[in-house]
Design a protein around this motif. Structure first.
Motif, short mmCIF file in Angstrom:
data_model
loop_
_atom_site.label_atom_id
_atom_site.label_comp_id
_atom_site.label_asym_id
_atom_site.label_seq_id
_atom_site.Cartn_x
_atom_site.Cartn_y
_atom_site.Cartn_z
N ILE A 123 0.83 -1.21 0.00
CA ILE A 123 0.00 0.00 0.00
C ILE A 123 0.87 1.26 0.00
N ALA A 124 1.94 1.24 0.80
CA ALA A 124 2.85 2.39 0.85
C ALA A 124 3.52 2.61 -0.51
N LEU A 125 3.89 1.52 -1.18
CA LEU A 125 4.54 1.64 -2.48
C LEU A 125 3.61 2.26 -3.51
N VAL A 126 2.36 1.81 -3.53
CA VAL A 126 1.38 2.38 -4.46
C VAL A 126 1.16 3.86 -4.15
N GLY A 127 1.05 4.19 -2.86
CA GLY A 127 0.84 5.58 -2.48
C GLY A 127 1.98 6.48 -2.88
N ARG A 128 3.19 5.97 -2.90
CA ARG A 128 4.36 6.79 -3.21
C ARG A 128 4.62 6.89 -4.72
N GLN A 129 4.27 5.86 -5.47
CA GLN A 129 4.69 5.82 -6.87
C GLN A 129 3.57 6.04 -7.87
N VAL A 130 2.33 5.96 -7.44
CA VAL A 130 1.20 6.11 -8.37
C VAL A 130 0.51 7.44 -8.09
N SER A 131 0.20 8.16 -9.13
CA SER A 131 -0.47 9.45 -8.96
C SER A 131 -1.84 9.27 -8.34
N TYR A 132 -2.33 10.33 -7.73
CA TYR A 132 -3.62 10.28 -7.06
C TYR A 132 -4.73 9.87 -8.03
N GLN A 133 -4.66 10.34 -9.28
CA GLN A 133 -5.70 10.06 -10.26
C GLN A 133 -5.76 8.58 -10.63
N SER A 134 -4.62 7.89 -10.57
CA SER A 134 -4.57 6.47 -10.97
C SER A 134 -4.53 5.51 -9.79
N ARG A 135 -4.38 6.04 -8.58
CA ARG A 135 -4.16 5.18 -7.42
C ARG A 135 -5.32 4.24 -7.16
N GLY A 136 -6.54 4.74 -7.31
CA GLY A 136 -7.71 3.90 -7.06
C GLY A 136 -7.81 2.74 -8.03
N VAL A 137 -7.46 2.99 -9.29
CA VAL A 137 -7.51 1.93 -10.30
C VAL A 137 -6.47 0.85 -10.00
N VAL A 138 -5.26 1.28 -9.68
CA VAL A 138 -4.19 0.32 -9.39
C VAL A 138 -4.54 -0.52 -8.16
N LEU A 139 -4.98 0.13 -7.09
CA LEU A 139 -5.37 -0.61 -5.89
C LEU A 139 -6.57 -1.50 -6.15
N GLY A 140 -7.46 -1.05 -7.04
CA GLY A 140 -8.62 -1.87 -7.38
C GLY A 140 -8.22 -3.15 -8.07
N TRP A 141 -7.28 -3.05 -9.02
CA TRP A 141 -6.80 -4.26 -9.69
C TRP A 141 -6.10 -5.20 -8.71
N ILE A 142 -5.26 -4.63 -7.86
CA ILE A 142 -4.58 -5.47 -6.86
C ILE A 142 -5.58 -6.06 -5.88
#
Length: 241
Positions: A123-142
């Motif tokens: 979760i910390a890695l996604v928060g640091r490396q993925v933009s706010y606009q794309s973060r929900g999509v990336v976390l959704g796939w994971i």
């Protein structure tokens, strides 16, 4: 589907590797309820001690959750993810070769600690490396890996145990965990030092009522899971002996 064209390769690797780590740790999380009789037989204990198996996992997860945040800030997400899967693998191997309650509880403690650290690090890695606009999509796939693990993990695990044994299943999880160390080191990357936003001090987090509310909720949830295992264990024993 435009996932491949809309996401840079680094995010595709992040989604794929994050999906795998989540699937593996969640599949293990739901091992105990369907395989409780096999765990009892593994270390020759009765149903009255079964709650300790779930409690040891939750204790490891709780202890590591408090520490993993500071470790991620100090050593980086990628290294903590690799270290978390090392803990997971050692715990699975120790559980698989257990011939005593003490060894099994220690193994499940390490598995819980590794799983919790992996979840927080991811979760910390996604928060640091993925933009706010794309973060929900990336976390959704994971996040779909969670439900895949819940749905198919018990089905596949019980089949493997039926064909082999619980020890072989746990050793298989250990082997997959060791492979995941390489996945973590190869698939994830770290931001350059100082490229991210400053993080709040851990002491400030401890002053946040929301943090303690979430911690209390998780503790109550864990206690409920342990009570559920006791309840169904007593019911199975009384109904089917």
């Amino acid at each position: 589907m435009t996932l491949a064209s809309d996401r840079p390769p680094s995010q595709l690797f992040l989604i794929g590797a994050g999906w795998w780590l989540t699937l593996l740790t969640v599949a293990d999380l739901f091992l105990v309820p369907p395989l409780l009789p096999d765990f009892l037989h593994l270390v020759k204990i009765d149903i009255s001690q079964a709650g300790w198996i779930a409690a040891s996992y939750q204790a490891g997860a709780a202890a590591m959750t408090l520490a993993a945040g500071s470790l991620v800030d100090r050593f980086g997400c990628r290294h903590i993810l690799a270290a978390s899967m090392l803990l997971f693998s050692i715990g699975e191997a120790l559980s698989g070769i257990s011939n005593s309650m003490t060894r099994l509880l220690l193994g499940r403690f390490l598995v819980g600690a590794g799983s919790a650290a992996a979840s927080l690090g991811l979760i910390a890695l996604v928060g640091r490396q993925v933009s706010y606009q794309s973060r929900g999509v990336v976390l959704g796939w994971i996040g779909t890996a969670y439900f895949a693990g819940v749905t198919f993990g018990p089905l596949i695990s019980t089949y493997i145990v039926h064909q082999t044994s619980l020890s072989w299943l746990l050793l298989l999880f250990s082997f997959l965990g060791f492979l995941s160390i390489g996945v973590s080191l190869v698939s994830f990357s770290e931001l350059a030092p100082g490229s991210g936003k400053s993080q709040p001090a851990f002491s400030d987090i401890l002053k946040n009522p929301g943090f303690w509310g979430l911690a209390i909720f998780q503790m109550l949830f864990s206690a409920g899971v342990t009570a559920m295992i006791f309840f169904f264990g007593d019911w199975l024993e009384g109904t089917y002996q």
